[in-house]
Design a protein around this motif. Structure first.
Motif, PDB file in Angstrom:
ATOM      1  N   ARG A  97     -15.873  38.306  63.234  1.00  0.00           N
ATOM      2  CA  ARG A  97     -15.026  37.293  62.581  1.00  0.00           C
ATOM      3  C   ARG A  97     -14.481  37.626  61.121  1.00  0.00           C
ATOM      4  NH1 ARG A  97     -20.054  36.107  61.543  1.00  0.00           N
ATOM      5  NH2 ARG A  97     -20.580  35.362  59.771  1.00  0.00           N
ATOM      6  N   ALA A  98     -13.560  37.201  60.681  1.00  0.00           N
ATOM      7  CA  ALA A  98     -13.172  37.155  59.468  1.00  0.00           C
ATOM      8  C   ALA A  98     -13.890  36.435  58.415  1.00  0.00           C
ATOM      9  CB  ALA A  98     -11.510  36.973  59.143  1.00  0.00           C
ATOM     10  N   ASP A  99     -14.312  36.411  57.357  1.00  0.00           N
ATOM     11  CA  ASP A  99     -15.201  35.585  56.493  1.00  0.00           C
ATOM     12  C   ASP A  99     -14.989  35.930  55.098  1.00  0.00           C
ATOM     13  OD1 ASP A  99     -17.095  34.056  55.332  1.00  0.00           O
ATOM     14  OD2 ASP A  99     -18.613  34.630  56.619  1.00  0.00           O
ATOM     15  N   ALA A 100     -14.081  35.332  54.544  1.00  0.00           N
ATOM     16  CA  ALA A 100     -13.694  35.539  53.167  1.00  0.00           C
ATOM     17  C   ALA A 100     -14.721  35.176  52.188  1.00  0.00           C
ATOM     18  CB  ALA A 100     -12.436  34.710  52.760  1.00  0.00           C
ATOM     19  N   SER A 101     -15.606  34.212  52.547  1.00  0.00           N
ATOM     20  CA  SER A 101     -16.831  33.893  51.441  1.00  0.00           C
ATOM     21  C   SER A 101     -17.872  35.035  51.462  1.00  0.00           C
ATOM     22  CB  SER A 101     -17.438  32.608  52.330  1.00  0.00           C
ATOM     23  OG  SER A 101     -18.150  33.087  53.348  1.00  0.00           O
ATOM     24  N   ARG A 102     -17.602  36.117  52.227  1.00  0.00           N
ATOM     25  CA  ARG A 102     -18.515  37.230  52.162  1.00  0.00           C
ATOM     26  C   ARG A 102     -17.572  38.477  51.472  1.00  0.00           C
ATOM     27  NH1 ARG A 102     -22.463  37.285  57.108  1.00  0.00           N
ATOM     28  NH2 ARG A 102     -23.511  39.022  55.871  1.00  0.00           N
ATOM     29  N   ASN A 103     -16.513  38.139  51.107  1.00  0.00           N
ATOM     30  CA  ASN A 103     -15.487  39.423  50.504  1.00  0.00           C
ATOM     31  C   ASN A 103     -16.356  40.293  49.374  1.00  0.00           C
ATOM     32  OD1 ASN A 103     -13.511  38.620  52.385  1.00  0.00           O
ATOM     33  ND2 ASN A 103     -11.826  38.168  50.254  1.00  0.00           N
ATOM     34  N   ASP A 104     -16.831  39.511  48.540  1.00  0.00           N
ATOM     35  CA  ASP A 104     -17.496  40.172  47.426  1.00  0.00           C
ATOM     36  C   ASP A 104     -18.659  41.146  47.924  1.00  0.00           C
ATOM     37  OD1 ASP A 104     -15.906  39.252  45.444  1.00  0.00           O
ATOM     38  OD2 ASP A 104     -17.475  37.625  44.718  1.00  0.00           O
ATOM     39  N   GLU A 105     -19.591  40.356  48.873  1.00  0.00           N
ATOM     40  CA  GLU A 105     -20.714  41.229  49.207  1.00  0.00           C
ATOM     41  C   GLU A 105     -20.039  42.509  50.235  1.00  0.00           C
ATOM     42  OE1 GLU A 105     -24.073  40.632  52.977  1.00  0.00           O
ATOM     43  OE2 GLU A 105     -22.661  39.352  52.684  1.00  0.00           O
ATOM     44  N   VAL A 106     -19.013  42.457  50.860  1.00  0.00           N
ATOM     45  CA  VAL A 106     -18.571  43.696  51.748  1.00  0.00           C
ATOM     46  C   VAL A 106     -17.907  44.638  50.871  1.00  0.00           C
ATOM     47  CG1 VAL A 106     -16.861  44.385  53.618  1.00  0.00           C
ATOM     48  CG2 VAL A 106     -18.549  42.363  54.072  1.00  0.00           C
ATOM     49  N   TYR A 107     -16.955  43.944  49.828  1.00  0.00           N
ATOM     50  CA  TYR A 107     -16.239  44.801  49.072  1.00  0.00           C
ATOM     51  C   TYR A 107     -16.963  45.705  48.078  1.00  0.00           C
ATOM     52  CZ  TYR A 107     -12.255  46.474  46.013  1.00  0.00           C
ATOM     53  OH  TYR A 107     -11.510  47.203  45.276  1.00  0.00           O
ATOM     54  N   ASN A 108     -18.015  45.035  47.646  1.00  0.00           N
ATOM     55  CA  ASN A 108     -18.998  45.823  46.611  1.00  0.00           C
ATOM     56  C   ASN A 108     -19.809  46.966  47.346  1.00  0.00           C
ATOM     57  OD1 ASN A 108     -17.960  44.329  44.574  1.00  0.00           O
ATOM     58  ND2 ASN A 108     -19.135  42.906  44.801  1.00  0.00           N
ATOM     59  N   GLY A 109     -20.091  46.643  48.547  1.00  0.00           N
ATOM     60  CA  GLY A 109     -21.050  47.526  49.434  1.00  0.00           C
ATOM     61  C   GLY A 109     -20.292  48.517  50.161  1.00  0.00           C
ATOM     62  N   MET A 110     -18.830  48.701  49.878  1.00  0.00           N
ATOM     63  CA  MET A 110     -18.118  49.932  50.201  1.00  0.00           C
ATOM     64  C   MET A 110     -18.162  50.898  49.434  1.00  0.00           C
ATOM     65  SD  MET A 110     -14.511  48.281  51.719  1.00  0.00           S
ATOM     66  CE  MET A 110     -13.849  47.854  50.120  1.00  0.00           C
ATOM     67  N   ILE A 111     -17.989  52.290  50.099  1.00  0.00           N
ATOM     68  CA  ILE A 111     -17.829  53.341  49.537  1.00  0.00           C
ATOM     69  C   ILE A 111     -16.622  53.322  48.517  1.00  0.00           C
ATOM     70  CG2 ILE A 111     -19.061  54.806  50.913  1.00  0.00           C
ATOM     71  CD1 ILE A 111     -16.037  55.921  52.042  1.00  0.00           C
ATOM     72  N   GLU A 112     -16.654  53.867  47.444  1.00  0.00           N
ATOM     73  CA  GLU A 112     -15.611  53.890  46.194  1.00  0.00           C
ATOM     74  C   GLU A 112     -13.979  54.210  46.746  1.00  0.00           C
ATOM     75  OE1 GLU A 112     -14.438  55.748  41.672  1.00  0.00           O
ATOM     76  OE2 GLU A 112     -16.355  56.463  42.792  1.00  0.00           O
ATOM     77  N   ASN A 113     -14.228  55.129  47.732  1.00  0.00           N
ATOM     78  CA  ASN A 113     -12.796  55.493  48.245  1.00  0.00           C
ATOM     79  C   ASN A 113     -12.112  54.528  48.837  1.00  0.00           C
ATOM     80  OD1 ASN A 113     -11.165  57.831  48.557  1.00  0.00           O
ATOM     81  ND2 ASN A 113     -11.530  57.660  50.840  1.00  0.00           N
ATOM     82  N   GLU A 114     -13.008  53.800  49.536  1.00  0.00           N
ATOM     83  CA  GLU A 114     -12.284  52.687  50.173  1.00  0.00           C
ATOM     84  C   GLU A 114     -11.853  51.695  49.325  1.00  0.00           C
ATOM     85  OE1 GLU A 114     -11.410  51.698  53.666  1.00  0.00           O
ATOM     86  OE2 GLU A 114     -11.731  53.958  53.836  1.00  0.00           O
ATOM     87  N   ARG A 115     -12.784  51.170  48.449  1.00  0.00           N
ATOM     88  CA  ARG A 115     -12.308  50.230  47.409  1.00  0.00           C
ATOM     89  C   ARG A 115     -11.061  50.676  46.597  1.00  0.00           C
ATOM     90  NH1 ARG A 115     -17.864  50.403  46.287  1.00  0.00           N
ATOM     91  NH2 ARG A 115     -17.530  51.635  44.299  1.00  0.00           N
ATOM     92  N   ASN A 116     -10.793  52.016  46.582  1.00  0.00           N
ATOM     93  CA  ASN A 116      -9.577  52.428  45.954  1.00  0.00           C
ATOM     94  C   ASN A 116      -8.414  52.206  46.567  1.00  0.00           C
ATOM     95  OD1 ASN A 116     -11.021  53.225  43.600  1.00  0.00           O
ATOM     96  ND2 ASN A 116     -11.092  55.537  44.526  1.00  0.00           N
ATOM     97  N   PHE A 117      -8.441  51.929  47.834  1.00  0.00           N
ATOM     98  CA  PHE A 117      -7.466  51.527  48.786  1.00  0.00           C
ATOM     99  C   PHE A 117      -7.052  50.072  48.731  1.00  0.00           C
ATOM    100  CE2 PHE A 117      -8.817  55.517  51.612  1.00  0.00           C
ATOM    101  CZ  PHE A 117      -7.526  56.102  51.263  1.00  0.00           C
ATOM    102  N   ASP A 118      -7.742  49.236  48.121  1.00  0.00           N
ATOM    103  CA  ASP A 118      -7.681  47.811  47.941  1.00  0.00           C
ATOM    104  C   ASP A 118      -8.087  47.526  46.782  1.00  0.00           C
ATOM    105  OD1 ASP A 118      -6.804  45.168  48.328  1.00  0.00           O
ATOM    106  OD2 ASP A 118      -8.038  44.777  49.968  1.00  0.00           O
ATOM    107  N   PRO A 119      -7.517  48.146  45.585  1.00  0.00           N
ATOM    108  CA  PRO A 119      -8.230  47.534  44.182  1.00  0.00           C
ATOM    109  C   PRO A 119      -8.016  46.072  43.915  1.00  0.00           C
ATOM    110  CG  PRO A 119      -6.273  48.959  43.861  1.00  0.00           C
ATOM    111  CD  PRO A 119      -6.501  48.910  45.603  1.00  0.00           C
ATOM    112  N   ASP A 120      -7.048  45.604  44.517  1.00  0.00           N
ATOM    113  CA  ASP A 120      -6.838  44.100  43.995  1.00  0.00           C
ATOM    114  C   ASP A 120      -7.642  43.105  45.337  1.00  0.00           C
ATOM    115  OD1 ASP A 120      -5.218  44.968  41.819  1.00  0.00           O
ATOM    116  OD2 ASP A 120      -3.422  45.003  43.106  1.00  0.00           O
ATOM    117  N   LYS A 121      -8.318  43.614  45.952  1.00  0.00           N
ATOM    118  CA  LYS A 121      -8.936  42.868  46.954  1.00  0.00           C
ATOM    119  C   LYS A 121      -8.176  41.519  47.541  1.00  0.00           C
ATOM    120  CE  LYS A 121     -13.575  42.642  44.068  1.00  0.00           C
ATOM    121  NZ  LYS A 121     -14.715  41.774  43.887  1.00  0.00           N
TER     122      LYS A 121
END
Length: 147
Positions: A97-121
């Motif tokens: 399921r998509a769960d925007a309430s957990r965006n920070d948890e998942v985004y911050n737990g990703m490897i840096e390379n993946e965060r760089n593909f979506d820097p604006d979240k």
């Protein structure tokens, strides 16, 4: 022998977390919005707790995020090295399921390379409630977990 779901056991977390950085990203299989089978490599895959895996979808209204609105079933597969050097085959089935309430948890737990593909979240967290996990490693042998 089958045991209860615990993604923190059997080296499952070691396999999933940062798998991309070890050259063997987790692949996700799902049915897309056109009812066609789809495969996607996910560098964002991470174990969140004993029975959930987190993924990041860079688009909130296409691809995986759109597909799971109609069909939440998906599977994940990993084959590759663990941080210890052992190798593991891992197959996971669950409901997403998509769960925007957990965006920070998942985004911050990703490897840096993946965060760089979506820097604006602009994406959304995808939470997979795991129904089963099975596989084997050279060191630990076969294992099977069920909800």
């Amino acid at each position: 022998m089958t045991s209860t779901i615990n993604l923190l056991a059997d080296d499952i977390q070691a396999a999933v977390d940062a798998a991309y950085e070890r050259g063997a990203p987790v692949a996700v299989a799902y049915v897309n919005e056109k009812q066609e089978p789809s495969l996607s490599l996910r560098g964002s895959a991470q174990v969140l707790n004993a029975n959930e895996i987190g993924l990041w979808a860079r688009s909130t209204d296409t691809g995986l995020a759109a597909a799971i609105e109609k069909n939440a079933n998906l599977s994940l597969i990993f084959f590759g090295p663990l941080p210890s050097g052992d190798k593991m085959l891992l197959s996971i089935k669950g409901q997403a399921r998509a769960d925007a309430s957990r965006n920070d948890e998942v985004y911050n737990g990703m490897i840096e390379n993946e965060r760089n593909f979506d820097p604006d979240k602009k994406g959304v967290a995808i939470i997979v409630n795991v129904d089963s996990a099975s596989g084997m490693s050279m060191k630990g042998g076969p294992f099977s977990q069920q909800r």
